[in-house]
Motif scaffolding. Structure first.
Motif, PDB file in Angstrom:
ATOM      1  N   GLY A  65       2.952  14.456  -3.167  1.00 46.96           N
ATOM      2  CA  GLY A  65       2.410  13.037  -2.615  1.00 46.96           C
ATOM      3  C   GLY A  65       0.913  13.182  -2.457  1.00 46.96           C
ATOM      4  O   GLY A  65       0.159  13.927  -2.893  1.00 46.96           O
ATOM      5  N   ARG A  66       0.537  12.039  -1.799  1.00 39.94           N
ATOM      6  CA  ARG A  66      -1.043  11.755  -1.893  1.00 39.94           C
ATOM      7  C   ARG A  66      -1.770  12.727  -0.755  1.00 39.94           C
ATOM      8  O   ARG A  66      -2.542  13.555  -1.355  1.00 39.94           O
ATOM      9  CB  ARG A  66      -1.281  10.470  -1.522  1.00 39.94           C
ATOM     10  N   ASN A  73      -3.417   9.818  -6.142  1.00 44.14           N
ATOM     11  CA  ASN A  73      -2.405   9.273  -7.085  1.00 44.14           C
ATOM     12  C   ASN A  73      -2.051   7.922  -6.433  1.00 44.14           C
ATOM     13  O   ASN A  73      -2.222   7.578  -5.209  1.00 44.14           O
ATOM     14  CB  ASN A  73      -1.146  10.251  -6.810  1.00 44.14           C
ATOM     15  N   GLN A  75       1.248   5.244  -6.358  1.00 46.63           N
ATOM     16  CA  GLN A  75       2.647   5.398  -5.649  1.00 46.63           C
ATOM     17  C   GLN A  75       3.736   5.917  -6.926  1.00 46.63           C
ATOM     18  O   GLN A  75       4.278   7.048  -6.737  1.00 46.63           O
ATOM     19  CB  GLN A  75       3.234   4.107  -5.414  1.00 46.63           C
TER      20      GLN A  75
HETATM   21  C1  FAD Z   1      -4.462   0.207   1.039  1.00 41.70           C
HETATM   22  C2  FAD Z   1      -3.861   1.112   0.112  1.00 41.70           C
HETATM   23  C3  FAD Z   1      -3.522   0.455  -1.255  1.00 41.70           C
HETATM   24  C4  FAD Z   1      -2.603   0.880  -2.455  1.00 41.70           C
HETATM   25  N1  FAD Z   1      -2.170   0.258  -3.264  1.00 41.70           N
HETATM   26  C5  FAD Z   1      -1.676   0.620  -4.375  1.00 41.70           C
HETATM   27  C6  FAD Z   1      -0.974   0.018  -5.354  1.00 41.70           C
HETATM   28  O1  FAD Z   1      -1.443  -1.287  -5.396  1.00 41.70           O
HETATM   29  N2  FAD Z   1      -0.402   0.581  -6.401  1.00 41.70           N
HETATM   30  C7  FAD Z   1      -0.020   1.881  -6.204  1.00 41.70           C
HETATM   31  O2  FAD Z   1       0.649   2.319  -7.044  1.00 41.70           O
HETATM   32  N3  FAD Z   1      -0.191   2.632  -5.042  1.00 41.70           N
HETATM   33  C8  FAD Z   1      -1.227   2.027  -3.914  1.00 41.70           C
HETATM   34  N4  FAD Z   1      -1.487   2.634  -2.962  1.00 41.70           N
HETATM   35  C9  FAD Z   1      -1.226   4.205  -2.900  1.00 41.70           C
HETATM   36  C10 FAD Z   1       0.296   4.549  -2.564  1.00 41.70           C
HETATM   37  O3  FAD Z   1       0.322   3.895  -1.045  1.00 41.70           O
HETATM   38  C11 FAD Z   1       0.398   6.099  -2.394  1.00 41.70           C
HETATM   39  O4  FAD Z   1      -0.088   6.535  -3.507  1.00 41.70           O
HETATM   40  C12 FAD Z   1       1.589   6.414  -2.026  1.00 41.70           C
HETATM   41  O5  FAD Z   1       2.166   5.629  -0.697  1.00 41.70           O
HETATM   42  C13 FAD Z   1       1.729   7.925  -1.521  1.00 41.70           C
HETATM   43  O6  FAD Z   1       2.920   8.120  -1.443  1.00 41.70           O
HETATM   44  P1  FAD Z   1       3.336   9.408  -0.335  1.00 41.70           P
HETATM   45  O7  FAD Z   1       4.874   9.469  -0.381  1.00 41.70           O
HETATM   46  O8  FAD Z   1       2.767  10.650  -0.930  1.00 41.70           O
HETATM   47  O9  FAD Z   1       2.751   9.143   0.806  1.00 41.70           O
HETATM   48  P2  FAD Z   1       2.971   8.118   1.996  1.00 41.70           P
HETATM   49  O10 FAD Z   1       3.484   6.936   1.316  1.00 41.70           O
HETATM   50  O11 FAD Z   1       1.603   7.893   2.926  1.00 41.70           O
HETATM   51  O12 FAD Z   1       4.210   8.624   2.885  1.00 41.70           O
HETATM   52  C14 FAD Z   1       4.016   9.759   3.806  1.00 41.70           C
HETATM   53  C15 FAD Z   1       4.885   9.631   4.833  1.00 41.70           C
HETATM   54  O13 FAD Z   1       4.655  10.708   5.684  1.00 41.70           O
HETATM   55  C16 FAD Z   1       4.865  10.180   7.058  1.00 41.70           C
HETATM   56  N5  FAD Z   1       4.280  11.371   7.787  1.00 41.70           N
HETATM   57  C17 FAD Z   1       2.781  11.750   7.798  1.00 41.70           C
HETATM   58  N6  FAD Z   1       2.803  12.969   8.775  1.00 41.70           N
HETATM   59  C18 FAD Z   1       3.966  13.165   9.251  1.00 41.70           C
HETATM   60  C19 FAD Z   1       4.741  14.269   9.982  1.00 41.70           C
HETATM   61  N7  FAD Z   1       3.729  15.182  10.452  1.00 41.70           N
HETATM   62  N8  FAD Z   1       5.815  14.072  10.447  1.00 41.70           N
HETATM   63  C20 FAD Z   1       6.716  13.514  10.056  1.00 41.70           C
HETATM   64  N9  FAD Z   1       5.995  12.390   8.790  1.00 41.70           N
HETATM   65  C21 FAD Z   1       4.874  12.498   8.624  1.00 41.70           C
HETATM   66  C22 FAD Z   1       3.832   9.119   6.992  1.00 41.70           C
HETATM   67  O14 FAD Z   1       4.307   8.350   8.296  1.00 41.70           O
HETATM   68  C23 FAD Z   1       4.308   8.524   5.955  1.00 41.70           C
HETATM   69  O15 FAD Z   1       5.642   7.526   6.092  1.00 41.70           O
HETATM   70  C24 FAD Z   1      -2.300   2.249  -2.042  1.00 41.70           C
HETATM   71  C25 FAD Z   1      -2.807   2.981  -0.968  1.00 41.70           C
HETATM   72  C26 FAD Z   1      -3.490   2.361   0.142  1.00 41.70           C
HETATM   73  C27 FAD Z   1      -3.734   3.191   1.182  1.00 41.70           C
END
Ligand code: FAD
Length: 112
Positions: A65-66, A73, A75
């Motif tokens: 993930g990100r 990256n 989503q």
């Molecule tokens: C403002 C914004 C706009 C965006 N727009 C787009 C878009 O239009 N299209 C697109 O494809 N992508 C977009 N993105 C990117 C997309 O949101 C991310 O790429 C995606 O959410 C990453 O997924 P992830 O699972 O890696 O992380 P996340 O979705 O951030 O999930 C991580 C999770 O882990 C949890 N967590 C963190 N630390 C802990 C811990 N210690 N213990 C337990 N849980 C924890 C967090 O609360 C969260 O729920 C955007 C991002 C942002 C910030």
């Protein structure tokens, strides 16, 4: 930037791109979210191989993930790194998740 300036900036931008008229925007609030974006500083690319090599020593750590990979990256790519890691973990696959989104054929383009 203070909250009221951020709200004003958002207000102006909403109007400028035609999503709303000034008088339609009643209020706004600011939510400051740490680590919303992985920040690429000038040393980022040089530091990544060191971090990856350190993480690779642990056979039971799967950075995905990100924020897990500190990679800008979207989503779909973030989800793909998790999906491939599950296949590595459960099916004995050997995907290199660091290869996801390396070609970067698109990214947000800025129009000036
Ligand atoms: C403002 C914004 C706009 C965006 N727009 C787009 C878009 O239009 N299209 C697109 O494809 N992508 C977009 N993105 C990117 C997309 O949101 C991310 O790429 C995606 O959410 C990453 O997924 P992830 O699972 O890696 O992380 P996340 O979705 O951030 O999930 C991580 C999770 O882990 C949890 N967590 C963190 N630390 C802990 C811990 N210690 N213990 C337990 N849980 C924890 C967090 O609360 C969260 O729920 C955007 C991002 C942002 C910030």
């Amino acid at each position: 930037m203070p909250d009221h300036e951020l709200v004003n900036l958002a207000r102006h931008e909403l109007v400028r791109i035609g999503l709303a008229k000034h008088k339609e925007i009643l209020d706004g609030c600011v939510v400051r979210m740490p680590k919303a974006y992985p920040t690429y500083d000038p040393d980022y690319e040089a530091a990544m191989p060191t971090i990856r090599a350190a993480l690779a020593q642990f056979k039971n750590v799967y950075p995905v993930g990100r924020n897990g990979m500190h990679k800008y990256n979207n989503q779909d790519h973030a989800m793909m790194t998790a999906k491939l890691s599950v296949e590595n973990l459960c099916d004995g696959a050997h995907h290199d998740i660091w290869e996801v989104n390396v070609d970067r054929v698109y990214h947000e383009e800025v129009e000036k």
